[in-house]
Design a protein around this motif. Structure first.
Motif, PDB file in Angstrom:
ATOM      1  N   ALA A  26       8.305 -10.803   4.842  1.00  0.00           N
ATOM      2  CA  ALA A  26       8.468  -9.637   3.969  1.00  0.00           C
ATOM      3  C   ALA A  26       9.870  -9.066   4.153  1.00  0.00           C
ATOM      4  CB  ALA A  26       7.431  -8.564   4.288  1.00  0.00           C
ATOM      5  N   HIS A  27      10.318  -8.313   3.158  1.00  0.00           N
ATOM      6  CA  HIS A  27      11.573  -7.586   3.311  1.00  0.00           C
ATOM      7  C   HIS A  27      11.394  -6.556   4.420  1.00  0.00           C
ATOM      8  CE1 HIS A  27      13.628  -9.355  -0.088  1.00  0.00           C
ATOM      9  NE2 HIS A  27      12.586  -9.117  -0.871  1.00  0.00           N
ATOM     10  N   SER A  28      12.398  -6.427   5.277  1.00  0.00           N
ATOM     11  CA  SER A  28      12.280  -5.554   6.450  1.00  0.00           C
ATOM     12  C   SER A  28      11.917  -4.126   6.079  1.00  0.00           C
ATOM     13  CB  SER A  28      13.589  -5.575   7.247  1.00  0.00           C
ATOM     14  OG  SER A  28      13.786  -6.840   7.838  1.00  0.00           O
ATOM     15  N   GLU A  29      12.520  -3.628   4.985  1.00  0.00           N
ATOM     16  CA  GLU A  29      12.260  -2.243   4.612  1.00  0.00           C
ATOM     17  C   GLU A  29      10.840  -2.040   4.098  1.00  0.00           C
ATOM     18  OE1 GLU A  29      14.371  -4.177   1.038  1.00  0.00           O
ATOM     19  OE2 GLU A  29      14.492  -4.203   3.232  1.00  0.00           O
ATOM     20  N   ALA A  30      10.130  -3.143   3.805  1.00  0.00           N
ATOM     21  CA  ALA A  30       8.772  -3.029   3.265  1.00  0.00           C
ATOM     22  C   ALA A  30       7.697  -3.320   4.305  1.00  0.00           C
ATOM     23  CB  ALA A  30       8.601  -3.984   2.082  1.00  0.00           C
ATOM     24  N   VAL A  31       8.101  -3.596   5.557  1.00  0.00           N
ATOM     25  CA  VAL A  31       7.142  -3.992   6.582  1.00  0.00           C
ATOM     26  C   VAL A  31       6.059  -2.940   6.782  1.00  0.00           C
ATOM     27  CG1 VAL A  31       6.881  -4.326   9.073  1.00  0.00           C
ATOM     28  CG2 VAL A  31       8.625  -5.600   7.831  1.00  0.00           C
ATOM     29  N   ALA A  32       6.441  -1.679   6.892  1.00  0.00           N
ATOM     30  CA  ALA A  32       5.453  -0.619   7.112  1.00  0.00           C
ATOM     31  C   ALA A  32       4.466  -0.531   5.947  1.00  0.00           C
ATOM     32  CB  ALA A  32       6.156   0.721   7.314  1.00  0.00           C
ATOM     33  N   GLU A  33       4.974  -0.658   4.720  1.00  0.00           N
ATOM     34  CA  GLU A  33       4.116  -0.583   3.536  1.00  0.00           C
ATOM     35  C   GLU A  33       3.151  -1.761   3.486  1.00  0.00           C
ATOM     36  OE1 GLU A  33       4.477  -0.367  -1.366  1.00  0.00           O
ATOM     37  OE2 GLU A  33       6.271  -0.526  -0.113  1.00  0.00           O
ATOM     38  N   VAL A  34       3.661  -2.952   3.760  1.00  0.00           N
ATOM     39  CA  VAL A  34       2.822  -4.153   3.755  1.00  0.00           C
ATOM     40  C   VAL A  34       1.703  -4.010   4.790  1.00  0.00           C
ATOM     41  CG1 VAL A  34       2.786  -6.610   4.346  1.00  0.00           C
ATOM     42  CG2 VAL A  34       4.593  -5.699   2.868  1.00  0.00           C
ATOM     43  N   THR A  35       2.070  -3.543   5.977  1.00  0.00           N
ATOM     44  CA  THR A  35       1.094  -3.367   7.051  1.00  0.00           C
ATOM     45  C   THR A  35       0.004  -2.380   6.647  1.00  0.00           C
ATOM     46  OG1 THR A  35       2.818  -3.821   8.694  1.00  0.00           O
ATOM     47  CG2 THR A  35       0.811  -2.745   9.471  1.00  0.00           C
ATOM     48  N   ALA A  36       0.410  -1.280   6.012  1.00  0.00           N
ATOM     49  CA  ALA A  36      -0.549  -0.257   5.607  1.00  0.00           C
ATOM     50  C   ALA A  36      -1.500  -0.776   4.531  1.00  0.00           C
ATOM     51  CB  ALA A  36       0.191   0.981   5.110  1.00  0.00           C
ATOM     52  N   ILE A  37      -0.968  -1.516   3.557  1.00  0.00           N
ATOM     53  CA  ILE A  37      -1.803  -2.034   2.465  1.00  0.00           C
ATOM     54  C   ILE A  37      -2.831  -3.039   2.999  1.00  0.00           C
ATOM     55  CG2 ILE A  37      -1.801  -3.411   0.363  1.00  0.00           C
ATOM     56  CD1 ILE A  37       0.934  -2.194  -0.291  1.00  0.00           C
ATOM     57  N   ALA A  38      -2.385  -3.933   3.880  1.00  0.00           N
ATOM     58  CA  ALA A  38      -3.272  -4.968   4.401  1.00  0.00           C
ATOM     59  C   ALA A  38      -4.375  -4.377   5.272  1.00  0.00           C
ATOM     60  CB  ALA A  38      -2.471  -6.000   5.207  1.00  0.00           C
ATOM     61  N   ALA A  39      -4.124  -3.212   5.848  1.00  0.00           N
ATOM     62  CA  ALA A  39      -5.125  -2.567   6.714  1.00  0.00           C
ATOM     63  C   ALA A  39      -6.244  -1.913   5.910  1.00  0.00           C
ATOM     64  CB  ALA A  39      -4.455  -1.525   7.608  1.00  0.00           C
ATOM     65  N   GLN A  40      -6.071  -1.850   4.579  1.00  0.00           N
ATOM     66  CA  GLN A  40      -7.078  -1.282   3.702  1.00  0.00           C
ATOM     67  C   GLN A  40      -7.859  -2.386   3.004  1.00  0.00           C
ATOM     68  OE1 GLN A  40      -7.605   2.049   3.576  1.00  0.00           O
ATOM     69  NE2 GLN A  40      -5.993   2.199   5.153  1.00  0.00           N
ATOM     70  N   PRO A  41      -9.105  -2.141   2.625  1.00  0.00           N
ATOM     71  CA  PRO A  41      -9.866  -3.160   1.898  1.00  0.00           C
ATOM     72  C   PRO A  41      -9.273  -3.383   0.513  1.00  0.00           C
ATOM     73  CG  PRO A  41     -11.051  -1.088   1.940  1.00  0.00           C
ATOM     74  CD  PRO A  41      -9.884  -0.911   2.857  1.00  0.00           C
ATOM     75  N   PRO A  42      -9.391  -4.580  -0.033  1.00  0.00           N
ATOM     76  CA  PRO A  42      -8.869  -4.844  -1.372  1.00  0.00           C
ATOM     77  C   PRO A  42      -9.611  -4.034  -2.419  1.00  0.00           C
ATOM     78  CG  PRO A  42     -10.214  -6.666  -0.641  1.00  0.00           C
ATOM     79  CD  PRO A  42     -10.058  -5.755   0.547  1.00  0.00           C
ATOM     80  N   GLU A  43      -8.891  -3.641  -3.453  1.00  0.00           N
ATOM     81  CA  GLU A  43      -9.533  -2.906  -4.529  1.00  0.00           C
ATOM     82  C   GLU A  43     -10.487  -3.801  -5.287  1.00  0.00           C
ATOM     83  OE1 GLU A  43      -6.597  -1.178  -6.987  1.00  0.00           O
ATOM     84  OE2 GLU A  43      -5.798   0.160  -5.438  1.00  0.00           O
ATOM     85  N   GLU A  44     -11.571  -3.212  -5.739  1.00  0.00           N
ATOM     86  CA  GLU A  44     -12.537  -3.991  -6.524  1.00  0.00           C
ATOM     87  C   GLU A  44     -11.919  -4.380  -7.852  1.00  0.00           C
ATOM     88  OE1 GLU A  44     -15.409  -5.102  -5.578  1.00  0.00           O
ATOM     89  OE2 GLU A  44     -15.298  -4.129  -3.613  1.00  0.00           O
ATOM     90  N   ALA A  45     -12.151  -5.627  -8.244  1.00  0.00           N
ATOM     91  CA  ALA A  45     -11.643  -6.087  -9.541  1.00  0.00           C
ATOM     92  C   ALA A  45     -12.360  -5.361 -10.664  1.00  0.00           C
ATOM     93  CB  ALA A  45     -11.841  -7.594  -9.674  1.00  0.00           C
ATOM     94  N   SER A  46     -11.596  -4.939 -11.660  1.00  0.00           N
ATOM     95  CA  SER A  46     -12.207  -4.215 -12.769  1.00  0.00           C
ATOM     96  C   SER A  46     -12.718  -5.174 -13.824  1.00  0.00           C
ATOM     97  CB  SER A  46     -11.163  -3.279 -13.386  1.00  0.00           C
ATOM     98  OG  SER A  46     -10.017  -3.977 -13.786  1.00  0.00           O
TER      99      SER A  46
END
Length: 221
Positions: free
Chosen positions: A201-221
């Motif tokens: 990942a881009h270094s500046e996006a590491v925190a964001e990537v980590t936070a998103i992956a720690a959450q469950p995936p959104e349900e498909a609509s």
């Protein structure tokens, strides 16, 4: 092993002492004679006054018989020129240059000169000390722009394709460790329980990537 070091600032002096302490021959180059005071009274290596990209100075420092060369002065241009002369003119096999401008580091890497980009390197160490979590536990290429890190994913991602994780986080899954074996994922790879996921990942996006992956995936609509 013979090592030539260009630059006798704090880094150069410390490096010279460490290399000599390992039993290797060391020659240090600096354009200011008083800089050699940093080496200490116990230093037994050679001290050569001059610029590190001057062929005669390099020869005086024994570059023709050197196994390694490090350019660690305070100037990016001096470091890279010296490193290129050592590599291209004297065919030293191990050459490294310290670079302050991380944007230049990418260019120099393409020229075959390994670089240490000082600011990203220092920032990474400080981050590890301040935030001892997986987001800080990353490998970064010399420019500091791209990171490869282990990613902790929410258990709800199990059973979902790797491609969905990539799309959601904006990163690339570099490889998986599954039952102790490395696995290069493809478009059909599905995340399984106990997979260890490594992403780029881009270094500046590491925190964001980590936070998103720690959450469950959104349900498909």
């Amino acid at each position: 092993m013979r090592v030539v070091i260009m630059g006798c600032g704090r880094v150069g002096a410390a490096l010279a002492g460490a290399v000599e302490g390992l039993g290797h021959e060391v020659a240090v180059i600096d354009k200011e004679r008083q800089a050699f005071r940093r080496l200490g009274a116990d230093f037994r290596g050679e001290q050569v006054v001059g610029t590190g990209f001057d062929r005669d100075v390099l020869i005086e420092a024994g570059i023709e018989h050197a196994d390694a060369f490090a350019a660690v002065s305070s100037g990016d241009n001096s470091n890279i020129i010296s490193a290129r002369v050592a590599r291209e003119s004297f065919e030293v096999s191990r050459v490294v240059a310290r670079i302050y401008d991380h944007k230049r580091a990418v260019v120099y890497q393409r020229l075959g000169i390994p670089t240490v980009a000082t600011v990203p390197w220092t920032t990474e160490r400080l981050l590890r000390a301040l935030v001892p979590d997986s987001a800080a536990d990353a490998w970064r290429e010399p420019s500091g722009r791209v990171a490869v890190l282990p990613l902790t994913v929410h258990e709800a991602w199990i059973g979902h394709p790797v491609t969905r994780l990539e799309l959601t986080t904006g990163c690339r899954v570099a490889f998986l460790l599954r039952f102790g074996d490395g696995l290069l994922p493809n478009s059909e790879t599905v995340l399984q329980a106990d997979d260890l996921v490594y992403v780029a990942a881009h270094s500046e996006a590491v925190a964001e990537v980590t936070a998103i992956a720690a959450q469950p995936p959104e349900e498909a609509s």
